[in-house]
Each structure stands twice: as structure tokens, then as C-alpha cells.
Design an enzyme around this catalytic site. Structure first.
Site, PDB file in Angstrom:
ATOM      1  N   ASP A 161       0.957  -1.339  -0.008  1.00  0.00           N
ATOM      2  CA  ASP A 161      -0.051  -0.234   0.034  1.00  0.00           C
ATOM      3  C   ASP A 161       0.910   1.250  -0.098  1.00  0.00           C
ATOM      4  OD1 ASP A 161      -2.526   1.720   0.486  1.00  0.00           O
ATOM      5  OD2 ASP A 161      -3.217  -0.300   0.795  1.00  0.00           O
ATOM      6  N   HIS A 192      -3.733   5.931   3.457  1.00  0.00           N
ATOM      7  CA  HIS A 192      -4.575   4.486   3.116  1.00  0.00           C
ATOM      8  C   HIS A 192      -3.854   3.294   3.445  1.00  0.00           C
ATOM      9  CE1 HIS A 192      -6.050   1.526   0.146  1.00  0.00           C
ATOM     10  NE2 HIS A 192      -6.996   2.378   0.053  1.00  0.00           N
ATOM     11  N   SER A 358     -11.734  -1.884  -0.381  1.00  0.00           N
ATOM     12  CA  SER A 358     -10.343  -1.650   0.320  1.00  0.00           C
ATOM     13  C   SER A 358     -10.535  -2.082   1.717  1.00  0.00           C
ATOM     14  CB  SER A 358      -9.880  -0.264  -0.066  1.00  0.00           C
ATOM     15  OG  SER A 358      -8.860  -0.275  -0.710  1.00  0.00           O
TER      16      SER A 358
END
Length: 982
Positions: A161, A192, A358
Site C-alpha cells: 500500500d 491509505h 479496500s
């Protein structure tokens, strides 16, 4: 700059050895160089690829690439691809110049709505869960496993990520942080990666993760600009294998399942025992929007649901499109998990809520971490983990299998299965009850019957016995209800993976009703049975229960055939979107299948009583006498000459009718859609327009029909319905006696507004063997994925009434629209292919080695000219626009027009005689010039095509005054000097 090429080798070696190999192969040629990769995977460990860049385009560089391509040591050559995630946090993408290989699957939290439930306690729990007052880990039972001592201890989890900052307070076991980008930092500048890792292993009391004691390996594969490259992922994947990672979470995805080095590296990781969990995508509620790598057989693909146990609107859904056009897609996602309003840590140490697949992906990855700790390590592998998750899941109500896979993941049931696990091969789905609605949509919506196209079901085979295996002896075993007088009512054909690797493969089952079942009604049951042989010589027998509804064949007028063979889509090539107004998605990648982006149309047609079958082969294999209408919708493929001849023969002599729904194809517009690929510094050109009209017009030529190169936008109102006509085309030519429906539309090519024919119906004759044809120029109103506004099902109903039943909707196609002579448009041109493309690379038709599949069956087709007499088309549009109806109306060219012409001519002659007397014998045009001050030859002349009447935008209003003097009377229109040629 020239393109960068990933050279993949079959063996791992030191990077300097690979470079030396290429140097020797190039014979010392210095027109290329190795692209340096300064990371641990490339410098500390052997690697199986290098990235080279060509310094100039010469015959030497072309020769080098050819030598590499055919060398036995080289696995493949692939272009380096930019993985662009500029749109990390939104499933509403902005306008982009090029397609993104990946995007991250997170959206900001939306307000949760709570459905009424009979269980007030559960309702209350969901309410406070949605408000973030209780943890998702407690709600799913993770805390119960914690009490048993299962917290993920000793399990290595990799998070690919945006990284995690050092000494983050929400984690206490970050083992390693690595950066694989072009930046010199390990921190998360986006947030994120921190959030995703936190859902797995956070220790924050307000947003705790599932496995707080797991060993977290943070792989920073996206830079601050949210951009990555395939080679960065390849190096990071290699490093993960070196580190013997157990579980790898990928909360990213994209439509390119043909990015070969990436896909193959994911397979290699699975072969090494790494359990890969990936988000299915945030492109819902559209069908055919599965993202890679979640759509791979070996990966656990995760969709998202809400706290009300409904499929989240953003969650992508199946089927997979790898297998199209000849096959049928697999079931994906594998499972669904909570993915809306999930809490996780921020970069600063607080908590926040996010939604998206996600989020659902690390929810499952966290569960998998707990289960991996519990599992017997002898049995732990990707197939075993997918088995316990899918077998323990339960379907949620009112959702289809292609929306939810095996259903909502149940951590505690999966834990029970882990504790009692013994290796056994299995299949997804593990039963084929094709009568179970709505879960088994679309199978349950239409019975099986004799003479139909085969019903295809694609099973995912899981083999936890060994990393490699094989399928043996697939067979269909029917129960007693599957026989009539000892004759089976159903037969099956099978195709399957040559090798089950890694840990998985596929078994495609094609079911047909036999002749013995042609008049049968009822349920047939049995089993699909096959053996799985491991590389350890162990055999596992898999039994998949089957239930199938049989019915007699429907009447021909109810049977429709959907042509899938002539649909092409990304990622096989650059095929652009159909609706040019949708700038967020420049690619046509949803499959164009009646069960993907045309799902809504399928449901509508079934509700209208039609039976829809899909053909994945060319037309030479089709028995046209079984079907009333062939549906050819938005085709991009080319056509064999034999197909065109057979179709013409079928329509003229065998009673088959044809509905063709086209799309735009304009070279100037296609050139505007080209974009610069930042990886290769080369231009990507669309292979076709929205549809391949030059090829489609070849199909229509025997019927003296064609579409134009116009790109039209309009609003259509007909038969009490209204819908949008977006980026459609117009009808360029049409035969005598057909009826044309026209609409006032804006042409995006010229910017003009005028009437264009967009829909037509035509009968080839009155004999029993003569079929009918209907054309429409825009598929967007039938496509559920990119349609804006209402659908045009009413228009298609009218077309099918005509083609299937010879029933004309007189409100939509009144007799006044009938052509008394053949039509040829006076505006626009026939579409042509664009220069500079290589369509043959992506076509299943073009190429010397490609022949029709069933050519031997149709060797007796006559020449087209024997049943299609030539037609001389008129040069102009033979109609006048009707300002009330919006059609080209009054196409009658007989006695009414002759009488009208006589009347107008008589009036003009009388006026001319009177005017000549008033001016004393002067010529009338000279008299007008003298009275208005115009100079002869100096005025603007408006030229119109013969027979065309159009009102100027600026109208001078005149009247005759006393003494024969011409005066101008004031009006709302601007005064303008106009000369007229009579």
C-alpha cells in the site's frame, strides 16, 4: 524517451548475469541500457527479470527484441506499465488521460441507513456498530478467538500500500517497512496504508484490528503522487517470497488481467504458499466490473456489504470476463465482508471511518491471520484457506451469486472448519441448484430445453492436496428423475485446466437437454463428479449436486439469440467506451454480455416472455431455423465472409430476423481519444469506435443498409416514453418500403443540429422464409452500466414485436414513415477504419490461420447476389421534417405531392405575371435589387439540396405597399439582405 521493456526470465539469477546475457545476445549493440532498480529484491537476492530501455529505434533494437522473444531462457517480454492510483479514495473517478492499471478501493464513509429487523438486539448492535460505538472485531466474533489465545501471533502479514509511519502508536509489532518507489521515504503521506494495516492489526482501543499480534510488513509501493509501476510490484513480490510472508493484502485493483508479469507473479506467490487477499473493486453496482488480481483463481476476492447485510452499492460484481466470448465467466467475488463505515487508524494516531472493498479486503485478511494461526501448518495453503472461508460463508438474502460469491464470511464457522480440517478437493460453487432464485441468477430464471445453446457453468476447483494436480474423469451422474425409458434427459460436456496450478483450476460444464427430454417438464437432479489427482498421487473425488428445470422448447417467436462472439473489449486491446459523455472510464471493459452490463435488458426480456440464449461461436455454427431474432448489439469484431453469406441466406430464406444495435465510429473522434502511454512514450489508439461500423456495414450490405460515421446526441420521445440518445450513429442508407424513425439531434462531429434517421424496420418479403430487420444506432440506453436517464426498452420491444411477430407499432412507426424509394443520407459518410491500428492482433476472425468454426456445415451457402438484387439509392433524403412529430414524415411521393406541386406552380405563375405588370416589364430579380439597394451578385446565397426546405434563422418580413414599392416590416428577427435563386 523510448519504451521500457520488462524481460522476464525462466530462472532466478543475479541481475548482473541477466544484463550480461542480454548484452551478449545483442552482440555488444549499445542501443539499449538496463534500468537501475535500487531495492533489496534486486540487489540482495536473485531476480527473474530486468527492465531495459531502448535508446533509439533501429533495426538492431528490433532485432534484439525478436531474439529475446524466441530465446528459450526468456519467459516473456512485456511493456513496463504505470500503476496510476490518483483516484485512491473515490469510486467517482475524475477525467483521466489514460487508463489506470490499479486504483485503491476505498471511499469516504457515507451515512448508514438501518433497515427494520425483527431482532431488536441485532438491530441495536448494527446501529451502534454503524455509529462506531462498538468494534467490527467484536461484532464478527474475533474477541472470542482472542479469549482462546488466537491473536495472530507468529503470522507474517504483508500490506502492499502507501506505507506506515515509524513508531505509530496503533501498532506494536511492525517488523519491517520497505519502500519500492522512486522516493526516499518509508512514511505514509496518504493514510491509505495505515488504515488498511490497522484493520488487520491495530491495537487502538477505538479501532482495534483483528490480529493485534501479527507481524506486519509494510511494503510502500505507491509514492506521494499515488503512482506505481509493474516492476516495483514485481520486486516487492519477490522480496515477500524471500521473507516467507504468510498472508498478503492487496487493497488495489484494475481491469487489466492481461498484465502478464504481474498476473504470473501473483500465481508464483500463491505457489509459494502465500495467501493473497484482494479487493474485488469499487465499480458497483455495475456488472462485469471485477478487478484484477481479485478475479484470479488463486486469489481470495472480497466484495463489500453493509451492516444491514446487503451488498454495498460500490462493490464490483461478476462474472469474470477472461473466458469470453467462447466460454462463460467464473463466480467472483469469492466472499463478501463488511466494508462500509469500518473504523481504522489515521496517520496521526486517531481513528476514522472509511468504506469500500479496500476496507472489506483487510477485514478478511485479518480473519485469515487468526485462522492461519489456528491451522495445522501441514495443511495451511491458499486452497485450504479459501475452502474454510467459502464453506463457512452463508448467502445473504436477495443477492445473486455473482454479487456475493459464496456469501458473507463467518469467522467463527470458519474457525470450526479449521479445527476439524482434513484436506479434500472441492469446487466453487459447491452445489449447482440452478432452480434456486434469486441466488442462482441467471440460471434460475430460464429453464433448460431441447435444442438450446448449452447452459455453461464454470466451476473453480480447489486442490489443497498439493500445489500442482490434475482433473480426471469428469462425468454427469443423473438420479432416476433424469431418465426417460432408460435414456438420459441431460448430457454434459467438460473442459478443464490441463494442470491445477497453483492449488486451483477450473472445470467448465456445458449442459444440454437430450432428444429424450424434448417434451419433458420438471426437475432433473444428479451430480457432477470428477477426480482430482495430486502430484503426490493422492486422489480426491469431488461431487457437486445438480438440480435443473426442464421445459419443452418455447415457440420460435419467443426465442432470441444473443451474439457474444463479435464482442471485443479491453484489456485485449484499446476499445473505447460507448458513451463519450462518460469521461471517468475511457475503456470498454465490462464484457458486453447479456449477463454483465446488459443484465437489466436480460431481466426485462425475460419479464416480457422471451427466452434468451447466448452464442460464443461464429454464425456458421447456428441453426437459424430455431430462432426468431438474432440480437447483434454493440459489436467490435470482424466477420468471416462465410458468416455474412450464411446470415443473408438465413434472413432471406430461413425466416431468421435481425435486430442490430450499433454505436458510433468516427475516425476524427477516435483520434481525439488517443492518449500518451507514460510508460512506453507511445500513443494508444482506439482499435474501433464504440462499435466496428465498417465491419458491421459489411453484414448489412446484402440488405442494402448501412450506418453512418455521425456521432449524435438527442432526446427521443416516442410512444409515451422518453430516453437519451448518446454518442449514437445514424442510418446512412435503407431500402425501399422500410420505415425510418428520425429525431432532431446534434452531430458532435460538425456541431450542427438537424434531423437524422436513427431507427428503422424492414421486411425482406412476404413469403414464409423471409425475415425482418430492425436497426437502432445507440446501445447506451440498453447498457445498464453507463446509461444516463431512462432505458429504451420500449423501443426494443417495438423492434422485437416487428422482428418476432411481424407486428408493427403504428404509434412509433406510422405509415407516413414508409419509404417509397430507397434512402441514402445527404449528410455524413460511410465509416472507415482508422489508419495506424493493428486490429488483427486482437481479432478472432482476421488472419490467415483463422477460419469459421463450422465451415463444413455451411459449404452449400449460395452467393449473396443470388438473393439480393441490386438497388440504386437516391442521392438525397426523400423526406421533410415534421415539426410536430420530430420524424422525417410525409415520405409519400405520389399523388398528394404532385397535386401540391401543381397548386404551388400555378400560384407562382400568377404572382410573376402580376409583378411583371407592376414593374412595367422589368425582370423581377432586377426590380427587387433596385428597390432594396442590393448589388447584383453581392448578396449571400443559401444553397439547399433539392427537395430540402429549411427556414433561415434570420427572416426578413416583406409586404407590397402602394405604388408597387417594397417595404420591410419590423419583426423579432434580425433584418438581413437575402437573395434567392429560383
Amino acid at each position: 524517451d523510448f519504451e521500457e521493456i520488462i524481460v522476464s526470465f525462466k530462472n532466478y539469477r543475479n541481475i548482473t548475469d541477466h544484463v550480461a546475457f542480454v548484452y551478449d545476445l545483442a552482440g555488444g549493440c549499445a542501443t539499449w541500457h538496463n534500468v537501475a532498480r535500487r531495492n533489496a529484491a534486486a540487489t540482495l537476492y536473485p531476480t527473474d527479470f530486468i527492465v531495459i530501455e531502448m535508446d533509439e529505434e533501429t533495426s538492431e533494437t528490433s532485432g534484439l527484441l525478436k531474439e529475446l522473444e524466441k530465446h528459450p531462457e526468456v519467459r516473456a517480454l512485456s511493456k513496463e506499465r504505470q500503476i496510476d492510483s490518483r483516484n485512491l479514495f473515490g469510486h467517482e473517478m475524475e477525467d483521466v488521460e489514460e487508463p489506470a492499471r490499479f486504483k485503491m478501493m476505498t471511499v469516504e464513509r457515507e451515512n448508514d441507513t438501518i433497515a427494520n429487523e425483527s431482532n431488536e438486539t441485532q438491530h441495536h448492535q448494527r446501529q451502534i456498530l454503524a455509529q462506531g460505538l462498538i468494534s467490527i472485531t467484536k461484532y464478527t466474533g474475533a474477541d472470542q478467538l482472542w479469549k482462546k489465545g488466537h491473536t495472530g501471533r507468529g503470522i507474517k502479514v504483508a500490506v502492499f500500500d502507501t506505507g506506515i509511519r515509524e513508531h505509530h502508536s496503533s501498532f506494536h509489532n511492525i517488523v519491517e517497512r520497505t519502500d519500492w518507489t522512486d522516493e526516499n521515504t518509508l512514511d505514509d503521506h496518504i493514510g491509505h496504508g495505515t488504515f488498511v494495516a490497522g484493520v488487520i492489526a491495530s491495537t487502538h482501543s477505538q479501532c482495534s484490528g483483528f490480529a493485534p499480534d501479527a507481524e506486519i510488513y509494510a511494503f510502500r509501493v505507491f509514492n506521494r503522487k499515488q503512482v506505481s509501476f509493474t516492476s516495483w510490484f514485481l520486486d516487492a513480490f519477490n522480496y515477500a517470497m524471500q521473507k516467507e510472508i504468510d498472508i498478503l493484502n492487496l487493497s488495489i485493483g484494475g481491469p487489466d488481467f492481461l498484465d502478464r508479469p504481474f498476473v504470473e507473479k501473483v500465481l508464483e506467490m500463491s505457489a509459494h504458499g502465500i495467501i493473497v487477499v484482494s479487493a474485488i473493486g469499487n465499480d458497483g453496482p455495475r456488472y462485469g466490473t471485477l478487478n484484477n488480481p481479485a478475479d484470479q483463481l488463486d486469489v481470495i476476492g472480497v466484495g463489500g456489504i453493509t451492516y444491514e447485510d446487503t451488498v454495498a452499492s460500490f462493490s464490483s460484481r461478476g462474472m469474470t470476463t477472461w473466458e469470453l466470448p467462447r466460454g462463460y465467466g467464473r463466480v467472483k467475488p469469492d466472499i463478501v465482508a463488511y466494508g462500509k463505515g469500518i473504523r481504522g487508524p489515521t496517520t496521526s494516531g486517531g481513528c476514522r471511518s472509511l468504506s469500500g472493498t479496500s476496507v472489506a479486503s483487510p477485514v478478511v485478511a485479518g480473519m485469515v491471520t487468526l485462522l492461519a494461526e489456528m491451522a495445522d501448518k501441514e495443511y495451511l495453503n491458499p486452497a485450504m484457506m479459501k475452502q474454510v472461508l467459502t464453506h463457512g460463508a452463508a448467502p445473504i438474502p436477495n443477492a445473486h451469486i455473482f454479487e456475493q460469491g459464496m456469501g458473507k464470511v463467518d469467522l467463527l464457522k470458519a474457525a470450526d472448519l479449521v479445527e476439524n480440517y482434513l484436506p479434500q478437493a472441492s469446487a466453487i460453487p459447491n452445489e449447482l441448484d440452478l432452480t434456486k432464485c434469486p441466488y442462482m441468477w441467471p440460471y434460475c430464471t430460464q429453464p433448460a430445453y431441447y435444442s438450446s445453446q448449452p447452459i455453461k457453468v464454470n466451476l473453480t476447483v480447489l486442490n489443497p492436496l498439493s500445489v500442482a494436480g490434475s482433473i480426471r474423469n469428469p462425468r454427469l451422474i443423473l438420479n432416476t428423475d433424469g431418465y426417460a425409458e432408460n435414456n438420459p434427459l441431460v448430457s454434459a460436456e467438460f473442459s478443464y485446466s490441463d494442470v491445477l496450478w497453483p492449488w486451483s483450476g477450473f472445470l467448465a460444464v456445458s449442459l444440454r437437454v437430450t432428444k429424450a427430454g424434448r417434451l419433458m417438464s420438471g426437475i432433473v437432479s444428479g451430480e457432477v463428479v470428477f477426480d482430482v489427482l495430486s502430484d503426490k498421487e493422492e486422489t480426491s473425488v469431488v461431487r457437486v449436486p445438480l438440480r435443473l428445470e426442464l421445459a419443452p422448447p418455447p415457440p420460435r417467436e419467443k426465442r432470441l439469440l444473443w451474439d457474444q462472439f463479435h464482442s471485443l473489449r479491453y484489456p485485449s486491446g484499446y476499445f473505447p467506451r460507448d458513451n463519450l459523455a462518460i469521461k471517468s472510464d475511457i475503456l470498454d471493459w465490462n464484457g458486453d454480455h447479456i449477463h454483465t452490463n446488459f443484465k437489466g435488458l436480460y431481466d426485462h426480456l425475460r419479464a416480457e416472455g422471451y427466452f434468451i440464449e447466448t452464442v460464443g461461436t461464429d454464425w456458421t455454427c447456428v441453426d437459424a431455423t430455431l430462432y426468431s431474432t438474432l440480437l447483434l448489439v454493440d459489436p467490435e469484431e470482424a466477420y468471416f465472409d462465410e458468416e455474412i453469406a450464411k446470415l443473408a441466406s438465413d434472413v432471406y430464406t430461413r425466416g431468421l430476423s435481425l435486430v442490430v444495435v450499433a454505436e458510433w465510429h468516427n475516425v476524427a473522434t477516435m483520434k481525439k481519444l488517443k492518449f500518451l502511454d507514460q510508460n512506453t512514450q507511445s500513443w494508444w489508439l482506439p482499435q474501433t469506435g464504440g462499435a466496428n461500423l465498417p465491419q458491421l456495414n459489411r453484414v448489412l450490405e446484402p440488405f442494402h443498409m448501412a450506418f453512418s460515421d455521425r456521432v449524435l446526441d438527442a432526446t427521443i420521445q416516442a410512444d409515451g416514453k422518453s430516453w437519451r440518445y448518446e454518442s449514437g450513429t445514424s442510418i446512412f442508407k435503407f431500402p425501399k418500403s422500410g420505415r425510418l424513425f428520425s429525431v432532431l439531434a446534434k452531430d458532435a462531429v460538425s456541431g450542427t443540429r438537424r434531423y437524422f434517421p436513427v431507427m428503422g424496420i424492414y421486411s425482406t418479403g412476404t413469403e414464409p422464409g423471409n425475415g425482418r430487420i430492425a436497426l437502432y444506432g445507440d446501445s447506451n440506453c440498453l447498457d445498464g452500466n453507463h446509461r444516463r436517464g431512462g432505458d429504451c426498452h420500449a423501443a426494443l420491444d417495438a423492434l422485437l414485436d416487428f422482428t418476432c411477430r411481424n407486428k408493427t407499432n403504428e404509434r412509433m412507426f406510422p405509415p407516413t414513415l414508409s419509404l417509397k424509394s430507397s434512402f441514402r443520407c445527404d449528410f455524413g459518410n460511410l465509416p472507415v477504419p482508422m489508419d495506424g491500428v493493428h486490429f488483427e492482433r486482437y481479432s478472432n476472425v482476421m488472419g490467415e490461420d483463422k477460419l469459421p468454426e463450422c465451415l463444413a456445415m455451411v459449404s452449400g451457402i449460395p452467393n449473396i447476389s443470388t438473393f439480393t438484387p441490386p438497388v440504386n439509392h437516391s442521392d438525397i433524403l426523400p423526406h421533410l421534417p415534421d415539426p410536430k412529430g420530430g420524424f422525417y414524415d410525409n415520405a409519400q411521393q405520389g399523388l398528394p405531392y404532385f397535386a401540391l406541386g401543381l397548386f404551388v406552380g400555378a400560384c407562382a405563375l400568377a404572382l410573376y405575371i402580376r409583378f411583371c405588370r407592376m414593374v412595367g416589364g422589368k425582370d423581377l430579380p432586377a426590380f427587387i435589387a433596385s428597390q432594396t439597394g442590393q448589388k447584383e451578385g453581392g448578396a449571400e446565397v443559401h444553397k439547399f439540396a433539392p427537395g430540402h426546405i429549411e427556414a433561415p434563422a434570420e427572416i426578413p418580413v416583406v409586404k407590397w405597399g402602394r405604388g408597387g414599392i417594397l417595404h420591410k416590416r419590423n419583426s423579432n428577427a434580425t433584418s438581413k439582405e437575402v437573395s434567392f435563386k429560383v
